[in-house]
Design a protein around this motif. Structure first.
Motif, PDB file in Angstrom:
ATOM      1  N   MET A 160       0.829  -1.204   0.000  1.00 52.52           N
ATOM      2  CA  MET A 160       0.000   0.000   0.000  1.00 52.52           C
ATOM      3  C   MET A 160       0.869   1.261   0.000  1.00 52.52           C
ATOM      4  N   LEU A 161       2.024   1.214   0.674  1.00 51.01           N
ATOM      5  CA  LEU A 161       2.945   2.366   0.633  1.00 51.01           C
ATOM      6  C   LEU A 161       3.417   2.591  -0.805  1.00 51.01           C
ATOM      7  N   GLN A 162       3.669   1.491  -1.506  1.00 48.26           N
ATOM      8  CA  GLN A 162       4.119   1.596  -2.898  1.00 48.26           C
ATOM      9  C   GLN A 162       2.989   2.159  -3.764  1.00 48.26           C
ATOM     10  N   ARG A 163       1.771   1.618  -3.602  1.00 50.68           N
ATOM     11  CA  ARG A 163       0.661   2.117  -4.440  1.00 50.68           C
ATOM     12  C   ARG A 163       0.326   3.570  -4.115  1.00 50.68           C
ATOM     13  N   ALA A 164       0.562   3.968  -2.860  1.00 52.49           N
ATOM     14  CA  ALA A 164       0.317   5.366  -2.482  1.00 52.49           C
ATOM     15  C   ALA A 164       1.491   6.249  -2.896  1.00 52.49           C
ATOM     16  N   GLN A 165       2.486   5.640  -3.539  1.00 50.46           N
ATOM     17  CA  GLN A 165       3.683   6.333  -4.033  1.00 50.46           C
ATOM     18  C   GLN A 165       4.468   7.004  -2.915  1.00 50.46           C
ATOM     19  N   LEU A 166       4.478   6.340  -1.756  1.00 50.41           N
ATOM     20  CA  LEU A 166       5.257   6.834  -0.617  1.00 50.41           C
ATOM     21  C   LEU A 166       6.611   6.144  -0.534  1.00 50.41           C
ATOM     22  N   VAL A 167       6.777   5.042  -1.257  1.00 46.18           N
ATOM     23  CA  VAL A 167       8.089   4.389  -1.396  1.00 46.18           C
ATOM     24  C   VAL A 167       8.254   3.992  -2.869  1.00 46.18           C
ATOM     25  N   GLY A 168       9.482   3.652  -3.239  1.00 44.30           N
ATOM     26  CA  GLY A 168       9.777   3.258  -4.616  1.00 44.30           C
ATOM     27  C   GLY A 168      10.020   1.765  -4.731  1.00 44.30           C
ATOM     28  N   ALA A 169      10.339   1.326  -5.969  1.00 48.03           N
ATOM     29  CA  ALA A 169      10.495  -0.102  -6.245  1.00 48.03           C
ATOM     30  C   ALA A 169      11.640  -0.725  -5.437  1.00 48.03           C
ATOM     31  N   ALA A 170      12.708   0.044  -5.176  1.00 50.62           N
ATOM     32  CA  ALA A 170      13.843  -0.524  -4.432  1.00 50.62           C
ATOM     33  C   ALA A 170      13.418  -0.862  -2.994  1.00 50.62           C
ATOM     34  N   GLU A 171      12.640   0.029  -2.376  1.00 49.15           N
ATOM     35  CA  GLU A 171      12.172  -0.253  -1.008  1.00 49.15           C
ATOM     36  C   GLU A 171      11.200  -1.428  -1.001  1.00 49.15           C
ATOM     37  N   THR A 172      10.309  -1.463  -1.990  1.00 46.39           N
ATOM     38  CA  THR A 172       9.376  -2.589  -2.083  1.00 46.39           C
ATOM     39  C   THR A 172      10.143  -3.896  -2.258  1.00 46.39           C
ATOM     40  N   ALA A 173      11.190  -3.871  -3.070  1.00 48.79           N
ATOM     41  CA  ALA A 173      12.006  -5.076  -3.275  1.00 48.79           C
ATOM     42  C   ALA A 173      12.615  -5.542  -1.950  1.00 48.79           C
ATOM     43  N   ARG A 174      13.027  -4.586  -1.118  1.00 43.20           N
ATOM     44  CA  ARG A 174      13.582  -4.963   0.197  1.00 43.20           C
ATOM     45  C   ARG A 174      12.520  -5.638   1.069  1.00 43.20           C
ATOM     46  N   SER A 175      11.295  -5.119   1.034  1.00 44.48           N
ATOM     47  CA  SER A 175      10.212  -5.749   1.810  1.00 44.48           C
ATOM     48  C   SER A 175       9.951  -7.161   1.311  1.00 44.48           C
ATOM     49  N   LEU A 176       9.932  -7.326  -0.024  1.00 48.87           N
ATOM     50  CA  LEU A 176       9.668  -8.648  -0.604  1.00 48.87           C
ATOM     51  C   LEU A 176      10.796  -9.617  -0.252  1.00 48.87           C
ATOM     52  N   THR A 177      12.030  -9.106  -0.229  1.00 49.29           N
ATOM     53  CA  THR A 177      13.168  -9.948   0.165  1.00 49.29           C
ATOM     54  C   THR A 177      12.937 -10.526   1.555  1.00 49.29           C
ATOM     55  N   GLY A 178      12.474  -9.665   2.471  1.00 50.67           N
ATOM     56  CA  GLY A 178      12.225 -10.122   3.844  1.00 50.67           C
ATOM     57  C   GLY A 178      11.210 -11.260   3.887  1.00 50.67           C
ATOM     58  N   LEU A 179      10.153 -11.133   3.097  1.00 47.91           N
ATOM     59  CA  LEU A 179       9.120 -12.177   3.076  1.00 47.91           C
ATOM     60  C   LEU A 179       9.672 -13.481   2.502  1.00 47.91           C
ATOM     61  N   ILE A 180      10.357 -13.372   1.376  1.00 47.58           N
ATOM     62  CA  ILE A 180      10.856 -14.576   0.703  1.00 47.58           C
ATOM     63  C   ILE A 180      11.938 -15.256   1.545  1.00 47.58           C
ATOM     64  N   GLU A 181      12.843 -14.449   2.118  1.00 47.32           N
ATOM     65  CA  GLU A 181      13.909 -15.018   2.955  1.00 47.32           C
ATOM     66  C   GLU A 181      13.330 -15.786   4.146  1.00 47.32           C
ATOM     67  N   SER A 182      12.176 -15.305   4.657  1.00 47.18           N
ATOM     68  CA  SER A 182      11.610 -15.938   5.862  1.00 47.18           C
ATOM     69  C   SER A 182      11.238 -17.392   5.609  1.00 47.18           C
ATOM     70  N   VAL A 183      10.899 -17.729   4.356  1.00 45.61           N
ATOM     71  CA  VAL A 183      10.471 -19.110   4.089  1.00 45.61           C
ATOM     72  C   VAL A 183      11.583 -19.958   3.457  1.00 45.61           C
ATOM     73  N   GLN A 184      12.816 -19.431   3.439  1.00 49.44           N
ATOM     74  CA  GLN A 184      13.923 -20.205   2.861  1.00 49.44           C
ATOM     75  C   GLN A 184      14.517 -21.187   3.865  1.00 49.44           C
ATOM     76  N   GLY A 185      14.446 -20.856   5.153  1.00 55.18           N
ATOM     77  CA  GLY A 185      15.155 -21.639   6.166  1.00 55.18           C
ATOM     78  C   GLY A 185      14.501 -22.979   6.483  1.00 55.18           C
ATOM     79  N   PRO A 186      15.070 -23.709   7.424  1.00 58.48           N
ATOM     80  CA  PRO A 186      14.608 -25.053   7.729  1.00 58.48           C
ATOM     81  C   PRO A 186      13.287 -25.101   8.503  1.00 58.48           C
ATOM     82  N   ALA A 187      12.898 -23.996   9.123  1.00 51.85           N
ATOM     83  CA  ALA A 187      11.706 -24.014   9.980  1.00 51.85           C
ATOM     84  C   ALA A 187      10.446 -24.352   9.196  1.00 51.85           C
ATOM     85  N   ARG A 188      10.418 -23.975   7.911  1.00 49.77           N
ATOM     86  CA  ARG A 188       9.239 -24.241   7.090  1.00 49.77           C
ATOM     87  C   ARG A 188       8.944 -25.736   7.002  1.00 49.77           C
ATOM     88  N   LEU A 189      10.003 -26.531   7.069  1.00 51.59           N
ATOM     89  CA  LEU A 189       9.834 -27.982   6.949  1.00 51.59           C
ATOM     90  C   LEU A 189       9.337 -28.599   8.250  1.00 51.59           C
TER      91      LEU A 189
END
Ligand SMILES: [Zn+2]
Ligand SMILES: [Zn+2]
Length: 615
Positions: free
Chosen positions: A334-363
């Motif tokens: 929503m921050l991105q759609r409201a144009q309060l952040v740019g694609a680089a910041e959004t990419a950092r947020s997405l990295t956090g989400l994706i990294e969270s499911v890379q580790g062994p805990a998911r298994l």
């Protein structure tokens, strides 16, 4: 009397009792008094009239709406006195640590007690010379059997102050009401030197009440950004809920002595931070975006396990990956759609989400499983160690990663025609918008099967919905994020290709070079038997005295190299082991920029991240 007749009789009796209690409807009256706010306690008077029960069971809540663990608010209550209908003091008995029982009261009970509170956040109570920041479960004593009674709350102005109240309770000035206990408990109040701003979108009114150390100009600018977020979120759902008090209220305390928190309520949210608008604007706005999204997702689109909230114990929900996790995904979006952040910041947020499911805990624990861990991990505190760092992914990023996968998958399979916005809107129409017959309640809370059926309807593909839930929600798979992100011109790449890696080991340099965190089964170090608290003496023949020393050793090596480690475990015996280094597995999301984007990628990204038209 047959069982059928008996059942009918019981229904009638229940109906008559309900009708009688409805007729009585004399509110429970609470009075908050602040004789010495600088000493961080308040005096509470609670008056219960028309009490039919011979024993009135008074309680302090063990839990708080939206905070999924136990907090046992009775712990800060003292100097408790009970009075009967004749005004005479009555003895109390203690059935358990959370309650006081009063008998022989003559049909009315007044409780008077002191309560201490010194934590500015969304769960507890905070009283000092600057304000009274009140989460109701942390402050009010309530009675078993009188949960449907309305409440009337009066705030007594402390000597010499001219504080104002901001709250979703009904009323104004210093006098407020709630229709029942559920609504009262869900209605925090800020009593202090509040700066208030308002804006309207269509017929919906929003108020922003701020207690801070900054300037009015900072507040004005901030509220303009809040409005942009509120507009984008309204566009996701196609309008706003009917806020019962006539408006939605943001209650913000940005104070040096506040704890960082955000807590959603039906028609308001509490947001607290030690940061300032000037210093951490984007972070504060992200909390706004997250909490406001909850006025649909959780407050009205509510998991069955959370409805109604149980103040005697913690609620259990298997759907927090959706309730909290999808909200976690939408905050930065929503921050991105409201144009309060740019694609680089959004990419950092997405990295956090994706990294969270890379580790062994998911298994180990699925998204459903970790939702059921909430009562332990969401602010619940005990003293024994856990191995959650390698067995539990927080349902916030876990659910956020699932939301990302679902959003991109829906867009991918329909060429942008269907998205997660459609799914959220469908959940809203089916479960949230119908509302509740009684204020403060949700009549159609959803189950995990409902959530799956809604996906089947939105995607028009029952098999797809079944497969998605089986793999990512109930199961242990992670989506192919690299492929999904590519269509929108984001690449998922290795963060440090070719770098030798031992695991994400943290060293506690204050106690020798002890391993400060649990060693995960997916790290090269795991096979060596080294774990938390073991002391590293030598790595690759070199004495290690800092993180930098360890880094330097690793930099001399390539993945696949074997190195020796000398360590000492708890028994004090030195051991030498050999560890084969792996390649650093961490990933990051990076936006392709400018001319590198194809027209198809630009269009896909625009549909996903571009501002939406608000009606
Ligand atoms: Zn305050
Ligand atoms: Zn949340």
């Amino acid at each position: 009397m047959t069982s059928a007749t008996r059942r009918r009789f019981l229904i009638c009796a229940g109906f008559l009792a309900a009708a009688a209690s409805f007729r009585a409807a004399e509110p429970i009256r609470y009075r908050f008094i602040f004789p010495e706010p600088q000493h961080r306690w308040m005096q509470v008077e609670a008056m219960f009239s028309d009490v039919a029960q011979p024993t009135l069971e008074l309680r302090m809540s063990r839990s708080s709406p939206g905070r999924y663990s136990l907090h046992d608010f009775a712990k800060n209550v003292y100097d408790v006195h009970a009075f009967g209908a004749d005004g005479q003091e009555r003895p109390t008995t203690r059935p358990d640590p959370y309650g006081w029982n009063v008998t022989g009261h003559g049909g009315a009970v007044t409780m008077k007690y002191k309560i201490y509170g010194d934590r500015v956040d969304g769960t507890y109570l905070a009283i000092d010379s600057t304000h009274a920041h009140i989460n109701m479960p942390a402050a009010v004593m309530w009675a078993h059997g009188l949960e449907d009674r309305p409440a009337a709350v009066t705030f007594a102005q402390p000597d010499g102050m001219r504080w104002q109240v901001a709250t979703q309770l009904h009323g104004e000035g210093l006098e407020f009401t709630a229709p029942n206990l559920q609504y009262l408990m869900d209605s925090p109040a800020e009593f202090g030197p509040i700066a208030m701003r308002q804006f309207s979108i269509g017929a919906s009114r929003f108020r922003f009440a701020l207690h801070h150390t900054g300037t009015d100009a900072e507040l004005d600018g901030f509220v303009r950004d809040v409005e942009k977020i509120v507009r984008q979120e309204g566009a996701v759902f196609g309008g706003y809920p009917a806020y019962e008090p006539g408006s939605y209220t943001f209650l913000a305390d940005y104070l040096p002595y506040a704890d960082g928190d955000g807590m959603e309520h039906r028609n308001s949210t509490v947001m607290t931070s030690a940061a300032t608008i000037g210093g951490a604007r984007t972070n504060l706005l992200e909390t706004v975006a997250h909490e406001f999204f909850h006025c649909w997702n959780v407050e009205r689109i509510r998991p069955k396990g959370l409805e109604p909230f149980d103040f005697d114990r913690a609620n259990l929900s298997s759907e927090l990956w959706l309730a909290e996790g999808f909200t976690q995904y939408y905050g930065p979006l929503m921050l991105q759609r409201a144009q309060l952040v740019g694609a680089a910041e959004t990419a950092r947020s997405l990295t956090g989400l994706i990294e969270s499911v890379q580790g062994p805990a998911r298994l180990v624990r699925s998204a459903e499983d970790v939702s059921r861990m909430a009562s332990f991990i969401d602010g619940g505190r005990t003293v024994d160690r856990t191995n959650w760092s390698i067995t539990v992914i927080s349902y916030y990023p876990f659910g956020g990663a699932i939301a990302l996968a679902l959003d991109l998958t829906l867009r991918d399979r329909t060429d942008g025609r269907v998205s997660l916005d459609d799914y959220m809107r469908a959940m809203w129409r089916s479960f949230g918008k119908p509302g509740g017959a009684r204020e403060g309640y949700v009549d159609r809370p959803y189950t995990i099967d409902d959530a799956e059926a809604t996906l089947a309807a939105v995607s028009e593909d029952r098999a797809f919905a079944r497969d998605f839930f089986a793999r990512f929600v109930r199961g242990h798979d992670a989506a192919d994020y690299a492929r999904l992100l590519a269509r929108s011109g984001f690449s998922l790449r290795q963060r440090s290709p070719g770098r030798a890696w031992l695991g994400d080991v943290r060293l506690d340099t204050r106690r020798g070079m002890r391993v400060a965190n649990l060693v995960a089964p997916t790290w090269p170090l795991y096979a060596s038997g080294i774990d938390q608290d073991d002391e590293l003496r030598q790595v690759d023949g070199q004495r290690i005295t800092s993180d930098a020393d360890l880094m330097a050793v690793l930099q001399r090596h390539r993945p696949g190299d074997a190195i020796s480690i000398v360590y000492v475990n708890r028994t004090g015996t030195p051991r030498t082991v050999t560890v084969t280094l792996a390649e650093d597995p961490h990933v990051e999301v990076v936006p392709l920029e400018g001319g590198k984007l194809t027209e198809a990628q630009r269009l896909f990204r625009e549909q996903w991240l571009g501002p939406k038209e608000v009606r």
